[in-house]
Design a protein around this motif. Structure first.
Motif, PDB file in Angstrom:
ATOM      1  N   PHE A 298       0.865  -1.178   0.000  1.00 56.30           N
ATOM      2  CA  PHE A 298       0.000   0.000   0.000  1.00 56.30           C
ATOM      3  C   PHE A 298       0.901   1.227   0.000  1.00 56.30           C
ATOM      4  O   PHE A 298       1.844   1.314   0.796  1.00 56.30           O
ATOM      5  CB  PHE A 298      -0.905   0.046   1.237  1.00 56.30           C
ATOM      6  CG  PHE A 298      -1.633  -1.237   1.516  1.00 56.30           C
ATOM      7  CD1 PHE A 298      -2.866  -1.482   0.931  1.00 56.30           C
ATOM      8  CD2 PHE A 298      -1.094  -2.196   2.348  1.00 56.30           C
ATOM      9  CE1 PHE A 298      -3.541  -2.654   1.181  1.00 56.30           C
ATOM     10  CE2 PHE A 298      -1.757  -3.367   2.612  1.00 56.30           C
ATOM     11  CZ  PHE A 298      -2.995  -3.607   2.026  1.00 56.30           C
ATOM     12  N   ILE A 299       0.615   2.184  -0.873  1.00 57.23           N
ATOM     13  CA  ILE A 299       1.387   3.427  -0.936  1.00 57.23           C
ATOM     14  C   ILE A 299       0.415   4.596  -1.008  1.00 57.23           C
ATOM     15  O   ILE A 299      -0.465   4.623  -1.882  1.00 57.23           O
ATOM     16  CB  ILE A 299       2.336   3.455  -2.155  1.00 57.23           C
ATOM     17  CG1 ILE A 299       3.338   2.303  -2.079  1.00 57.23           C
ATOM     18  CG2 ILE A 299       3.072   4.785  -2.229  1.00 57.23           C
ATOM     19  CD1 ILE A 299       4.308   2.272  -3.230  1.00 57.23           C
ATOM     20  N   HIS A 300       0.581   5.552  -0.093  1.00 57.32           N
ATOM     21  CA  HIS A 300      -0.238   6.760  -0.119  1.00 57.32           C
ATOM     22  C   HIS A 300       0.311   7.693  -1.196  1.00 57.32           C
ATOM     23  O   HIS A 300       1.519   7.958  -1.253  1.00 57.32           O
ATOM     24  CB  HIS A 300      -0.206   7.442   1.259  1.00 57.32           C
ATOM     25  CG  HIS A 300      -1.011   8.690   1.314  1.00 57.32           C
ATOM     26  ND1 HIS A 300      -0.534   9.860   1.864  1.00 57.32           N
ATOM     27  CD2 HIS A 300      -2.260   8.961   0.857  1.00 57.32           C
ATOM     28  CE1 HIS A 300      -1.459  10.800   1.760  1.00 57.32           C
ATOM     29  NE2 HIS A 300      -2.509  10.271   1.157  1.00 57.32           N
ATOM     30  N   ARG A 301      -0.558   8.199  -2.030  1.00 55.64           N
ATOM     31  CA  ARG A 301      -0.117   8.956  -3.199  1.00 55.64           C
ATOM     32  C   ARG A 301       0.602  10.249  -2.809  1.00 55.64           C
ATOM     33  O   ARG A 301       1.622  10.608  -3.389  1.00 55.64           O
ATOM     34  CB  ARG A 301      -1.316   9.293  -4.095  1.00 55.64           C
ATOM     35  CG  ARG A 301      -0.939  10.131  -5.313  1.00 55.64           C
ATOM     36  CD  ARG A 301      -2.157  10.633  -6.032  1.00 55.64           C
ATOM     37  NE  ARG A 301      -2.910   9.542  -6.638  1.00 55.64           N
ATOM     38  CZ  ARG A 301      -4.082   9.708  -7.252  1.00 55.64           C
ATOM     39  NH1 ARG A 301      -4.632  10.917  -7.288  1.00 55.64           N
ATOM     40  NH2 ARG A 301      -4.698   8.681  -7.790  1.00 55.64           N
ATOM     41  N   ALA A 302       0.094  10.980  -1.819  1.00 59.78           N
ATOM     42  CA  ALA A 302       0.635  12.300  -1.501  1.00 59.78           C
ATOM     43  C   ALA A 302       1.936  12.212  -0.707  1.00 59.78           C
ATOM     44  O   ALA A 302       2.914  12.878  -1.023  1.00 59.78           O
ATOM     45  CB  ALA A 302      -0.405  13.126  -0.744  1.00 59.78           C
ATOM     46  N   THR A 303       1.961  11.400   0.339  1.00 58.86           N
ATOM     47  CA  THR A 303       3.121  11.349   1.235  1.00 58.86           C
ATOM     48  C   THR A 303       4.077  10.215   0.920  1.00 58.86           C
ATOM     49  O   THR A 303       5.152  10.143   1.520  1.00 58.86           O
ATOM     50  CB  THR A 303       2.643  11.212   2.683  1.00 58.86           C
ATOM     51  OG1 THR A 303       1.923   9.974   2.829  1.00 58.86           O
ATOM     52  CG2 THR A 303       1.739  12.367   3.064  1.00 58.86           C
ATOM     53  N   ARG A 304       3.685   9.290   0.027  1.00 55.60           N
ATOM     54  CA  ARG A 304       4.477   8.108  -0.319  1.00 55.60           C
ATOM     55  C   ARG A 304       4.673   7.187   0.884  1.00 55.60           C
ATOM     56  O   ARG A 304       5.624   6.397   0.912  1.00 55.60           O
ATOM     57  CB  ARG A 304       5.839   8.497  -0.897  1.00 55.60           C
ATOM     58  CG  ARG A 304       5.784   9.353  -2.149  1.00 55.60           C
ATOM     59  CD  ARG A 304       5.046   8.652  -3.282  1.00 55.60           C
ATOM     60  NE  ARG A 304       5.252   9.292  -4.556  1.00 55.60           N
ATOM     61  CZ  ARG A 304       4.506  10.245  -5.080  1.00 55.60           C
ATOM     62  NH1 ARG A 304       3.463  10.697  -4.385  1.00 55.60           N
ATOM     63  NH2 ARG A 304       4.764  10.764  -6.253  1.00 55.60           N
TER      64      ARG A 304
END
Length: 434
Positions: A298-304
């Motif tokens: 899982f990777i958050h788009r904004a904060t990576r």
């Protein structure tokens, strides 16, 4: 069986049953209905015209379909019988693949009829259709009681029997239209390039002098000269500089880049992907390899911000459970979840999960992994040290359980936690389990 004499008619040459007139000559609409159709008023409005145009599709119509084959292609022509004369309605031609060209003549004739019926099925469905073939063995196959020799023949004959009312033989010299459509030599080739205009532009192009040693000259009628590159099998004309912008505009069109709005909430969009199967993971002081062969990332788009959970298999159930326990329970429900078109993500379970929890299931384009590029780059960077990464997350998974056997495994996993923290956090930590 009991019969009601009041409802029976005997010794009749014709009778009306279920809205049709039945006689020894066949079934046809009764006279009162035929009169209603012939005396139908002309439409006066656009809406009445649309209703009138849709009505003939409900009237049984006689069609004739003529097919033929050649070595490279198949051809077909569809006719409607009006006042006893066939009127052409449509034409069909398709080039055969290398595998289809190797078929026998019988199989290629059957393939031509099969492809033609699939092409015209919306027009002929529900109507009387006569199929004309110039292959007598194939005509006999529709009336034969013995089964077809191959599964492909049986499948194609079964589809044709749903549409065909009768099959007739036609001589090859009478099958002119379909024969012409099946031969690519009869096709007309149109040149989409203005070669004369390119030749005129080359006369005033200063850049051509630099490339002339690498080009070849061709004469165009009536008195033009065209310089072309002959390094490949097909000569390529040298395009003058003033004409290049026009060529780019005609052949290369690009859509404007859509703006990406800034996130309005934390962990609004998350990318999900699976990598594996990976080599068996082993841990220090533990003699057996771990059963985990996959990583769910899982990777958050904004904060990576990245999370990775090891999996034994990649079916829908463990993936959905890991998504809920590994991400949603820690960071909340995201607004958008971007994932590829894997079977586990396209399953009914994941669809119901998105409806119940309330996130938007966004799919990437097929065979376009760049849409999920953050996960792909993370997978390439972590394939070598995934065992340590998996052990780091496994400790938290096992520490949440109360089973004594799993707690015993945690004590072995704790040996490797110091090196994991050194690698990923840059500090020396202590074991989570004494």
């Amino acid at each position: 069986m009991r019969l009601s004499l009041n409802k029976c008619e005997f010794f009749k040459s014709k009778l009306t049953f279920l809205g049709y007139e039945i006689s020894s000559k066949g079934i046809k609409p009764p006279k009162d209905r035929a009169t209603a159709i012939s005396d139908f008023p002309l439409p006066q409005t656009s809406q009445a015209l649309r209703r009138f145009m849709a009505y003939p599709s409900l009237i049984p119509t006689n069609f004739q379909l003529v097919t033929d084959i050649s070595s490279p292609a198949v051809g077909a022509a569809l006719y409607q019988v009006i006042d006893g004369e066939p009127t052409p309605l449509g034409f069909y031609s398709k080039k055969l693949s290398d595998t289809q060209r190797a078929y026998s003549t019988y199989d290629r004739e059957l393939l031509a009829a099969y492809l033609a019926f699939l092409h015209f099925r919306t027009l002929i469905n529900g109507h009387t259709v006569t199929l004309f073939l110039n292959q007598k063995p194939l005509v006999s196959a529709f009336h034969s009681k013995s089964p077809a020799k191959t599964d492909r023949q049986q499948r194609q004959l079964s589809v044709l029997s749903e549409y065909v009312s009768s099959v007739e033989y036609i001589r090859g010299d009478n099958n002119v239209v379909a024969d012409c459509l099946s031969r690519t030599t009869c096709a007309v080739s149109l040149d989409v390039f203005d070669l004369s205009g390119i030749a005129r532009g080359q006369e005033t192009d200063d850049e051509l002098e630099t490339f002339k040693p690498r080009l070849s000259k061709f004469n165009l009628p009536p008195n033009s000269t065209l310089w072309c590159d002959t390094s490949t099998k097909t000569p390529r004309p040298f395009v003058p500089l003033p004409l290049r912008d026009d060529a780019k505009t005609a052949h290369q069109t690009s859509s404007p880049i859509s703006p990406i709005s800034a996130p309005t909430d934390r962990f609004q969009s998350v990318h999900i992907d699976i990598v594996g199967p990976l080599p068996p993971a082993t841990l220090p002081n533990y003699p057996y390899p771990l059963p985990y062969k996959y990583l769910l990332t899982f990777i958050h788009r904004a904060t990576r911000w990245t999370e990775a959970i090891p999996l034994i298999d990649t079916t829908a159930t463990p993936v959905a459970i890991s998504f809920v326990s590994g991400w949603i329970c820690s960071f909340g429900v995201p607004l958008h979840v971007i994932m590829d078109r894997g079977s586990q993500f396209e399953s009914e379970l994941f669809s119901e999960l998105s409806s119940i929890i309330g996130f938007h299931h966004m799919r990437t384009t097929s065979y376009h992994s760049q849409a999920n590029g953050m996960n792909e780059r993370f997978h390439r960077a972590r394939q070598n040290d995934w065992c340590e990464l998996g052990a780091f997350y496994l400790k938290f998974v096992y520490m949440k359980t109360a089973c004594s056997k799993e707690v015993y495994l945690v004590s072995h996993f704790a040996v490797a936690i110091n090196s994991v923290i050194d690698v990923f956090l840059g500090v020396r930590g202590s074991s989570f389990v004494d």
